[in-house]
Design an enzyme around this catalytic site. Structure first.
Site, short mmCIF file in Angstrom:
data_model
loop_
_atom_site.label_atom_id
_atom_site.label_comp_id
_atom_site.label_asym_id
_atom_site.label_seq_id
_atom_site.Cartn_x
_atom_site.Cartn_y
_atom_site.Cartn_z
N GLY A 16 0.79 -1.22 0.00
CA GLY A 16 0.00 0.00 0.00
C GLY A 16 0.82 1.27 0.00
O GLY A 16 1.83 1.40 -0.69
N ASN A 62 5.86 -4.28 14.84
CA ASN A 62 4.57 -4.95 14.91
C ASN A 62 3.59 -4.02 15.61
O ASN A 62 3.80 -3.65 16.77
CB ASN A 62 4.69 -6.27 15.68
CG ASN A 62 3.41 -7.10 15.66
OD1 ASN A 62 2.32 -6.58 15.43
ND2 ASN A 62 3.54 -8.40 15.87
N ASN A 89 3.49 5.49 9.09
CA ASN A 89 2.45 5.12 8.14
C ASN A 89 1.40 4.17 8.75
O ASN A 89 0.28 4.10 8.26
CB ASN A 89 3.09 4.45 6.91
CG ASN A 89 2.07 3.86 5.96
OD1 ASN A 89 1.25 4.58 5.40
ND2 ASN A 89 2.09 2.55 5.80
N TYR A 157 -11.29 5.73 14.46
CA TYR A 157 -10.26 6.00 13.46
C TYR A 157 -10.15 7.50 13.20
O TYR A 157 -9.05 8.07 13.19
CB TYR A 157 -10.59 5.25 12.18
CG TYR A 157 -9.58 5.42 11.08
CD1 TYR A 157 -8.40 4.68 11.08
CD2 TYR A 157 -9.81 6.30 10.02
CE1 TYR A 157 -7.47 4.82 10.06
CE2 TYR A 157 -8.88 6.44 9.00
CZ TYR A 157 -7.72 5.71 9.03
OH TYR A 157 -6.80 5.86 8.03
N LYS A 161 -6.94 9.95 14.16
CA LYS A 161 -6.21 10.67 13.12
C LYS A 161 -6.23 12.18 13.36
O LYS A 161 -5.25 12.89 13.07
CB LYS A 161 -6.77 10.34 11.74
CG LYS A 161 -6.52 8.89 11.31
CD LYS A 161 -5.04 8.58 11.18
CE LYS A 161 -4.81 7.21 10.57
NZ LYS A 161 -3.38 6.91 10.35
N GLY A 191 -6.47 3.76 -3.73
CA GLY A 191 -6.70 2.42 -4.25
C GLY A 191 -5.70 1.39 -3.82
O GLY A 191 -5.07 0.74 -4.66
N THR A 192 -5.56 1.20 -2.52
CA THR A 192 -4.75 0.10 -2.03
C THR A 192 -5.57 -1.19 -2.15
O THR A 192 -6.81 -1.15 -2.22
CB THR A 192 -4.36 0.30 -0.56
OG1 THR A 192 -5.55 0.33 0.25
CG2 THR A 192 -3.59 1.61 -0.39
#
Length: 261
Positions: A16, A62, A89, A157, A161, A191-192
């Site tokens: 991604g 991880n 990321n 989420y 963020k 578009g991952t």
């Protein structure tokens, strides 16, 4: 070669957006550390980078093991003596539980907020002292357009963020005098594989009506902006919260009706 002799670390960079960032930073001369859980997947990325003449190494990261948020940074510094570029990321949600405030799971809400925020805060905390010692550095945090445009679900989420945006600006203010810059990139619909696998054709068609550029973003669209912030091209920029979303949220609510009628 905008990043010649620079050392970069990118979390969650075997696919991604993270993968696109790893490729473009390596193409521009950086030694890129692939922060990943799977060394096998990381080696595939490293081999591809090396085949193109770039340099990359693996470091264990991880998202479910919070100690790795710090240990990966320390490992890179121990190996190279410095860290010039940090790209945070990693990010996670769970659409089964991360819904609206009433229907969402409360325990999951705090788990997601904590995980997403700690995965930025702790690497920054570990990296900044070395960046100061070496005369500066660039931190790029991958946020989300959902951090500035409220949604009908994924409240954890979006809130996490938004917190990352604030953390970005606080870091920028606190360490600018040491030439440590910190900026955030806010992807829109990208578009991952993970994203496309979880969206129906109907959803995509409806969403595109609200994107003036009328296309799904590519991971490379984000990576190019990350390169800009990582390089000296942006040497006089810090504290930016940069939306890379094709104009989503920038137009009148009547836009989709008038353009697509």
């Amino acid at each position: 070669m905008k990043l010649k002799n620079k050392v970069a670390l990118i979390t969650a960079s075997t696919k991604g957006i993270g993968l696109a960032c790893a490729n473009i930073l390596a193409e521009n001369g950086a030694l890129v550390y692939i922060g990943a859980r799977s060394e096998e997947l990381a080696k595939e990325v490293i081999n591809n980078i090396e085949e193109k003449g770039g340099k990359a190494k693996f470091v264990y990261f991880n998202g479910k093991e919070k100690e790795t948020y710090t240990s990966m940074v320390n490992q890179v510094i121990e190996n190279e003596g410095k860290l010039d570029i940090l790209v945070n990321n990693y990010g996670v949600t769970d659409v089964r539980f991360d819904r609206d405030v009433v229907k969402g799971d409360s325990d999951k809400f705090f788990e997601i907020v904590e995980g997403n925020l700690q995965s930025v805060y702790l690497p920054c905390k570990a990296a900044i002292p070395t960046m100061i010692k070496n005369g500066g550095g660039s931190i790029v945090n991958i946020s989300s357009i959902g951090s500035v445009i409220p949604d009908l679900s994924r409240v954890a989420y979006c809130v996490s963020k938004a917190a990352i945006n604030s953390l970005t600006q606080n870091i920028a203010a606190q360490y600018a005098r040491y030439n440590v810059r910190c900026n955030a990139v806010l992807p829109g619909l990208i578009g991952t594989k993970a994203a496309l696998d979880n969206m129906s054709d109907e959803f995509i068609e409806g969403f595109l009506k609200h994107i003036p550029l009328n296309r799904i973003g590519d991971p490379c669209d984000i990576a190019k902006v990350v390169l800009f912030y990582a390089s000296d091209d942006s040497s006089y920029i810090t504290g930016d919260i940069e939306e890379v979303a094709g104009g989503f949220g920038k137009v009148t609510p009547q836009y989709s009706d008038s353009v697509h009628e």
